[in-house]
Enzyme design. Structure first.
Site, short mmCIF file in Angstrom:
data_model
loop_
_atom_site.label_atom_id
_atom_site.label_comp_id
_atom_site.label_asym_id
_atom_site.label_seq_id
_atom_site.Cartn_x
_atom_site.Cartn_y
_atom_site.Cartn_z
N SER A 11 2.41 -11.08 3.44
CA SER A 11 3.87 -11.05 3.55
C SER A 11 4.42 -9.67 3.91
CB SER A 11 4.51 -11.50 2.22
OG SER A 11 3.96 -10.78 1.14
N ARG A 12 3.65 -8.63 3.63
CA ARG A 12 4.18 -7.28 3.86
C ARG A 12 3.07 -6.35 4.34
NH1 ARG A 12 5.60 -5.09 -1.03
NH2 ARG A 12 4.83 -6.79 -2.32
N ASP A 60 -1.33 -17.09 -6.21
CA ASP A 60 -1.66 -15.83 -6.87
C ASP A 60 -3.18 -15.66 -6.83
OD1 ASP A 60 -2.14 -13.77 -8.61
OD2 ASP A 60 -0.81 -14.52 -10.19
N TYR A 154 -7.93 1.33 -9.84
CA TYR A 154 -7.91 1.01 -8.40
C TYR A 154 -9.23 1.44 -7.73
CZ TYR A 154 -5.72 0.92 -3.69
OH TYR A 154 -5.39 0.67 -2.38
N ALA A 157 -11.92 -0.98 -8.86
CA ALA A 157 -11.78 -2.31 -8.25
C ALA A 157 -12.20 -2.29 -6.78
CB ALA A 157 -10.33 -2.79 -8.37
N LYS A 158 -11.79 -1.24 -6.05
CA LYS A 158 -12.13 -1.16 -4.62
C LYS A 158 -13.62 -0.89 -4.45
CE LYS A 158 -8.02 -1.75 -2.72
NZ LYS A 158 -7.71 -3.01 -2.02
P1 NAP Z 1 2.00 -3.80 0.06
O1 NAP Z 1 2.87 -3.39 1.20
O2 NAP Z 1 2.39 -3.44 -1.34
O3 NAP Z 1 1.78 -5.38 0.16
C1 NAP Z 1 0.98 -6.02 -0.82
C2 NAP Z 1 0.75 -7.45 -0.41
O4 NAP Z 1 -0.15 -8.06 -1.37
C3 NAP Z 1 2.01 -8.28 -0.43
O5 NAP Z 1 1.92 -9.22 0.61
C4 NAP Z 1 1.95 -8.99 -1.80
O6 NAP Z 1 2.63 -10.24 -1.83
C5 NAP Z 1 0.46 -9.23 -1.88
N1 NAP Z 1 -0.01 -9.47 -3.26
C6 NAP Z 1 0.01 -8.60 -4.29
N2 NAP Z 1 -0.51 -9.20 -5.39
C7 NAP Z 1 -0.85 -10.46 -5.01
C8 NAP Z 1 -1.41 -11.57 -5.71
N3 NAP Z 1 -1.74 -11.49 -7.01
N4 NAP Z 1 -1.61 -12.73 -5.02
C9 NAP Z 1 -1.27 -12.82 -3.70
N5 NAP Z 1 -0.74 -11.80 -3.00
C10 NAP Z 1 -0.52 -10.64 -3.66
O7 NAP Z 1 0.51 -3.22 0.23
P2 NAP Z 1 -0.23 -2.61 1.51
O8 NAP Z 1 -0.03 -1.17 1.51
O9 NAP Z 1 0.05 -3.44 2.71
O10 NAP Z 1 -1.76 -2.86 1.05
C11 NAP Z 1 -2.55 -3.92 1.54
C12 NAP Z 1 -3.99 -3.66 1.12
O11 NAP Z 1 -4.41 -2.40 1.66
C13 NAP Z 1 -4.19 -3.56 -0.38
O12 NAP Z 1 -5.41 -4.13 -0.75
C14 NAP Z 1 -4.22 -2.08 -0.62
O13 NAP Z 1 -4.94 -1.76 -1.80
C15 NAP Z 1 -4.92 -1.60 0.62
N6 NAP Z 1 -4.70 -0.20 0.93
C16 NAP Z 1 -3.45 0.27 1.23
C17 NAP Z 1 -3.28 1.61 1.53
C18 NAP Z 1 -1.95 2.20 1.89
O14 NAP Z 1 -1.87 3.42 2.06
N7 NAP Z 1 -0.90 1.41 2.04
C19 NAP Z 1 -4.37 2.48 1.49
C20 NAP Z 1 -5.63 1.97 1.17
C21 NAP Z 1 -5.77 0.63 0.90
P3 NAP Z 1 4.22 -10.32 -2.25
O15 NAP Z 1 4.98 -9.84 -1.03
O16 NAP Z 1 4.47 -11.75 -2.54
O17 NAP Z 1 4.40 -9.41 -3.43
#
Ligand code: NAP
Length: 241
Positions: A11-12, A60, A154, A157-158
């Site tokens: 979604s995001r 979820d 975190y 988990a990763k």
């Molecule tokens: P984000 O913008 O916070 O988006 C998180 C997404 O995960 C949303 O779509 C949210 O859904 C969904 N989500 C969270 N908990 C959930 C659950 N229990 N069941 C189903 N969906 C769930 O995060 P992002 O930055 O795009 O991160 C995406 C991935 O990349 C994650 O695994 C994060 O750890 C990894 N990552 C991100 C970064 C970074 O710098 N951004 C760096 C390294 C790794 P809702 O919209 O419904 O809440």
């Protein structure tokens, strides 16, 4: 016949960019999310605007009975189809120093990232193995490779997902199913909006935060036919971090 891809947390942020990228590559994208229906609909609109196809499938990821019921329900409604590409992307951060970390902060992060990846992958991999075709891409983090202070939940988990990736790649290789991980550094999304970008970007060799689309490009490649000989790898998209 349609090729389906499931993107958790579509979604995001990074999940949205991956969903759009896979749709451009011809996948019908199943966009999962937890609660933010409005943002999920925006992802679906972006998919259709670019000429792609998709559908929304909220559940979820950390709730095993919900994961099982929703995905088995989807299979029953699509008896001739299977999910060919799975992108385990849903994730959350609940940072704290180890000595202050609560059980909830630990469990919420581990349950979403590590257990969620396990529940969904266990259910879908059997279809990929029986079809002798499949792509699994797990979105991990530099935090899981190097460790980051304030993120023991975190990072653990990763790192767990990285181990899962490598072990499952060995199990699945005979059936031509590939399993890889992508490790982003700092990417501009809701997850990082509370961070001091001006300060942190100084720690990145390329001098900036990345864009979600820059992660999605690599995920798209790993989910494509072209990546058939790559498995068990962890590839960083981190500006050299
Ligand atoms: P984000 O913008 O916070 O988006 C998180 C997404 O995960 C949303 O779509 C949210 O859904 C969904 N989500 C969270 N908990 C959930 C659950 N229990 N069941 C189903 N969906 C769930 O995060 P992002 O930055 O795009 O991160 C995406 C991935 O990349 C994650 O695994 C994060 O750890 C990894 N990552 C991100 C970064 C970074 O710098 N951004 C760096 C390294 C790794 P809702 O919209 O419904 O809440």
């Amino acid at each position: 016949m349609r090729k389906y891809a499931l993107v958790t947390g579509g979604s995001r942020g990074i999940g949205r960019a991956i969903s759009v990228q896979l749709a451009k590559q011809g996948y019908t994208v199943i966009v999962n999310y937890k609660s933010n229906a409005e943002e999920a609909q925006k992802t679906l609109d972006l998919i259709t605007e670019t000429g792609g196809e998709g559908e929304l499938l909220p559940f979820d990821v950390e709730n095993v009975s919900e994961v099982t019921a929703v995905l088995n329900g989807w299979m029953e409604q699509h008896p001739d189809a299977y999910i060919e590409a799975l992108i385990n992307n849903a994730g959350i951060r609940k940072d704290n120093l180890m000595f202050w970390m609560t059980d909830d902060e630990w469990n919420d992060v581990v349950n979403t990232t590590l257990n969620g990846t396990f529940y969904i992958t266990r259910l879908l991999i059997k279809y990929m193995l029986s079809k002798k075709n499949g792509r699994i891409v797990n979105i991990v983090s530099i935090s899981g490779l190097k460790g980051v202070a304030g993120q023991v939940n975190y990072s653990a988990a990763k790192a767990g997902v990285i181990g899962l990736t490598k072990a499952l790649a060995l199990e699945a290789a005979k059936k031509k199913v590939t399993v890889n991980a992508v490790a982003p550094g700092f990417i501009e999304t809701d997850m990082t909006k509370d961070l001091n970008q001006e300060e942190l970007k100084k720690t990145v060799p390329l001098g900036r935060f990345g864009k979600a689309e820059e992660v999605a490009e690599l995920v798209g490649f790993l989910a494509s036919e072209k990546a058939a000989y790559i498995t068990g790898e962890v590839i960083s998209v981190s500006g050299g971090l």
